[in-house]
Each structure stands twice: as structure tokens, then as C-alpha cells.
Write an enzyme that holds these catalytic residues in place. Structure first.
Site, mmCIF file in Angstrom:
data_model
loop_
_atom_site.group_PDB
_atom_site.id
_atom_site.type_symbol
_atom_site.label_atom_id
_atom_site.label_comp_id
_atom_site.label_asym_id
_atom_site.label_seq_id
_atom_site.Cartn_x
_atom_site.Cartn_y
_atom_site.Cartn_z
ATOM 1 C CG HIS A 167 -0.437 0.028 2.541
ATOM 2 N ND1 HIS A 167 -0.188 1.199 3.213
ATOM 3 C CD2 HIS A 167 -0.102 -0.971 3.396
ATOM 4 C CE1 HIS A 167 0.277 0.917 4.421
ATOM 5 N NE2 HIS A 167 0.344 -0.381 4.557
ATOM 6 C CG ASP B 213 2.779 0.300 7.898
ATOM 7 O OD1 ASP B 213 2.424 -0.197 6.820
ATOM 8 O OD2 ASP B 213 2.047 0.353 8.902
ATOM 9 C CD GLU C 290 -2.936 -1.720 5.489
ATOM 10 O OE1 GLU C 290 -2.995 -2.693 6.266
ATOM 11 O OE2 GLU C 290 -2.440 -0.615 5.811
ATOM 12 C CD GLU C 291 -1.403 2.453 7.541
ATOM 13 O OE1 GLU C 291 -2.091 2.036 8.503
ATOM 14 O OE2 GLU C 291 -0.201 2.195 7.417
ATOM 15 C CG ASP D 69 1.612 -3.957 5.937
ATOM 16 O OD1 ASP D 69 2.267 -3.155 6.631
ATOM 17 O OD2 ASP D 69 0.494 -3.708 5.476
ATOM 18 C CG HIS E 263 0.907 2.354 12.855
ATOM 19 N ND1 HIS E 263 -0.463 2.216 12.880
ATOM 20 C CD2 HIS E 263 1.303 1.850 11.658
ATOM 21 C CE1 HIS E 263 -0.882 1.658 11.754
ATOM 22 N NE2 HIS E 263 0.181 1.424 11.001
#
Length: 377
Positions: A72, A190, A224-225, A245, A325
Site C-alpha cells: 500500500h 509502513d 490500507e491504513e 507489510d 506506527h
């Protein structure tokens, strides 16, 4: 097959370039244009979905069944929630990330009129000289954060005339740093590290003029997030999909910090047993450093693809990521391992040969008519 070389300079260059393009979920046009240009350089044909995701294809020796690899392009970010009378901005997150990792972030505010303003996300009580110990005891929450603009604006009407509105996108500076020991520190690894791995794997095949065994779709998703991911991007001919990922480095996790991690299960359930074992066998055969892990609080493009009703096998491979994150860190060795596995996967024979049924060889699994016979006996 002999392992194809991965262009590490290209991989690192692509990662750096991708990190510097703001792309919070919902604001991905610029990074999509960048990927399209890279695909054109490699003479890889592609198409865009209505929503702007990319579906590229590397033609294989056989057109069916087709494989897919997904990563992504969207990242975490934020949005202007409100304009305050003192000239500061209320803020809400895009995607799921903790407010404690937003404190102190340098950001850009992207306005409808094309203006971009700089600022910093701060807690409401940010000065120790004024608030003393209250700085330490205030809650860590998005309701307790605001954006301080780097502008001489202290009133609502000034912000309004500048073009700032509720709903403006806020991108968070990645601040990438590549060390001479191979470590990469940055926000948004990410999943831009996964995207860079996919581009590097595709380049390895194209440079060597090697055709994959099967047509392989390269899927670059853009949401995706926020949970949408690969739900809308698959063609009906796709039989299996490998998502790329992050794999989290943390106590009680088995993620390989300098190799590739093959996920056996995430919060949405187990991945396909046969496809996962196929990837493990490639790692063993190609001597790619790997580990297996399970992620309890995690989902990927694979989950959204299945939830959308796609009848496909799915698997998840991961690059190592510490502090996901948050203040993220990975290592080039891990990214190279991911790229090598992707090349091995695209170059590998079909999961099942034509004389086998969809759950493996007849010796391992009974045919349907044998099952029916057992029931009637």
C-alpha cells in the site's frame, strides 16, 4: 533457479523518494503518479482503478491462474478538525496511530487553494516554564493536541483568508535517515518499504529478462491504513495474493530483524496453509533468511481482499519494523530478503500442478466423491 541480484542502490533510492512524497490515506495522487512513472521506465504495463489504485502486470509464461503481490502507498496522517480563535488548529488522525507519536511532529497542511503551510503538532500544555508538572500529567490523546502554524496568524479570519479549512489534509514529515550500517529510521516505512521492495523485485526480473511462471499482478493500494486496502482492486482471474507489510519487532514476537518474516496468522485469522508453505520452501531453497510469526493486533491488504468476497489464497510477508506506527526503524538486509523472496515467488512453479485438485494431491486429501462415499457407508 539461480537467485537474481537485487539492485540495492535502486531499492534505497526508491524508498527515499517514496518517503518524501506526502500520501496520507485519501491524498495519494502524487505518489500514484510517481509509481506510474517508475513502471513506465521498466516498461511494465498498468492501469488505474476508478479510485486511483494501480494494477500493473508482468506477463508470465502462462496467463492463468494469475498471481498478485500487493503493497500500500497510503500512510498515516491527520486532518484539520477545527480552527481555534487563537490561530491554532484542532486535529484528528487519519488511520490508527497513537497521539503520543504525534507530539512534536513537523507537518504540512494542504489547503484546497493549493497552499501548503508548515506547522508542529503539540500538546495543549507544551511549555514547562508555564505549566510545570502539568506538562507531565496531561492526557495523551488526540483531543489534547493542536497544530501550531508557522504563520503570523492569531485570529480565525486570518486563517480563513489564508485558505485553511476544516477537512484540510495534514501530512507528517517522515524525516528519513539512512545510516552507513544499513539501518533506516523514518516515519511511513509502513508500507513504503514494502513498495520499494516490490519495485526492486520487478526491476530484477526485467533486467534479467526473466519471465515469471504465471502472469503476476503488482497491486499498489491506496487505502490500507483506513481498512479498505485491496478490497476493490483484484481481477476475478487472480488465484493467489501475497501482501507485503511490516513485521513488528517487540517482546514475544518472532519477527526476523534482518530477514523476511512470513506471517502465519493475523487478527483476521490464519493465512492459506499451502501458499504460506510455498513461500517458506522458497526461502529454504534460495537460502533467504526468514522467520515465522503471528500478529494479534494487525491486518493487511489480504484481509480486505477476502472480506470483499474474493475467492483467493492469501499470504503475508513482512519486512522488519521496530516501533510500528511510531518512530519506525528497519534494516536494508530485511528489505533485500523481502525483495529476494518476491523474485523467488514470481519465478516459482504454480502452487499445484494441473493434475492436482485445489486442496493438494489426491494422496493427501480425499476427492469429493470419496468423501461422499464415506458418508453413505
Amino acid at each position: 533457479m539461480t537467485q537474481l541480484p537485487i539492485d540495492t542502490d535502486y531499492l534505497q533510492e526508491q524508498l527515499r523518494n517514496l518517503l518524501l512524497i506526502p500520501s496520507p490515506s485519501g491524498m495519494t495522487d502524487d505518489v500514484v503518479r510517481y509509481i506510474c512513472a517508475e513502471l513506465e521506465k521498466q516498461d511494465i504495463r498498468y492501469e488505474l482503478t476508478r479510485r486511483g489504485a494501480i494494477r500493473a502486470i508482468i506477463a508470465g509464461k502462462s496467463p492463468s491462474p494469475r498471481r498478485a503481490i500487493a503493497a500500500h502507498l497510503d500512510t498515516l496522517g491527520a486532518m484539520v478538525k477545527g480552527i481555534k480563535r487563537d490561530g491554532r488548529l484542532r486535529v484528528v488522525p487519519i488511520g490508527h496511530w497513537n497521539a503520543r507519536f504525534a507530539e512534536g511532529a513537523r507537518v504540512k497542511i494542504h489547503c484546497d487553494n493549493g497552499q501548503i503551510y508548515r506547522g508542529t503538532i503539540l500538546p495543549l500544555k507544551a511549555s514547562g516554564h508555564t505549566y510545570n508538572t502539568e506538562v507531565d500529567t496531561q492526557p495523551s490523546s488526540w483531543d489534547n493536541l493542536e497544530i501550531r502554524l508557522d504563520e503570523s496568524a492569531t485570529q480565525i479570519d486570518q486563517l480563513w483568508s489564508m485558505g485553511i479549512r476544516v477537512g484540510d489534509f495534514v501530512s507528517v514529515d517522515p524525516n528519513p535517515e539512512f545510516t552507513d550500517k544499513g539501518f533506516i529510521n523514518s516515519r511511513h516505512l509502513d508500507d513504503k518499504a514494502g513498495v520499494a521492495c516490490m519495485l526492486a523485485a520487478a526491476k530484477a526480473l526485467c533486467d534479467a529478462e526473466v519471465k515469471p511462471e504465471l502472469d503476476c499482478h503488482l497491486l499498489f493500494t491506496i487505502s490500507e491504513e483506513v481498512g479498505v486496502g485491496a478490497s476493490h482492486i483484484l481481477h476475478g482471474e487472480i488465484a493467489e495474493m501475497v501482501s507485503i507489510d511490516n513485521g513488528t519487532i517487540a517482546p514475544e514476537q518472532n519477527t526476523c530483524e534482518y530477514g523476511v518474516t512470513i506471517a502465519m496468522q493475523d487478527s483476521s485469522g490464519p493465512f492459506d496453509r499451502h501458499l504460506t508453505q510455498h513461500l517458506i520452501n522458497i526461502c529454504k531453497r534460495e537460502e533467504i533468511e526468514f522467520s515465522r510469526d503471528i500478529f494479534r493486533f494487525y491486518r493487511s491488504d489480504a484481509a480486505s481482499a477476502l472480506e470483499a468476497g474474493n475467492d483467493i489464497r492469501t499470504a503475508l510477508i513482512c519486512f522488519a519494523l521496530d516501533a510500528s506506527h511510531g518512530w519506525e526503524r528497519s534494516h536494508m538486509r530485511s528489505l533485500l530478503s523481502v525483495a529476494q523472496l518476491l523474485v523467488g515467488y514470481m519465478s516459482s512453479k504454480p502452487l499445484f500442478s494441473p493434475h492436482e485438485n485445489v486442496i493438494g494431491s489426491d494422496e493427501e486429501y480425499p476427492l469429493i466423491h470419496d468423501t461422499e462415499r464415506l458418508r453413505s457407508s
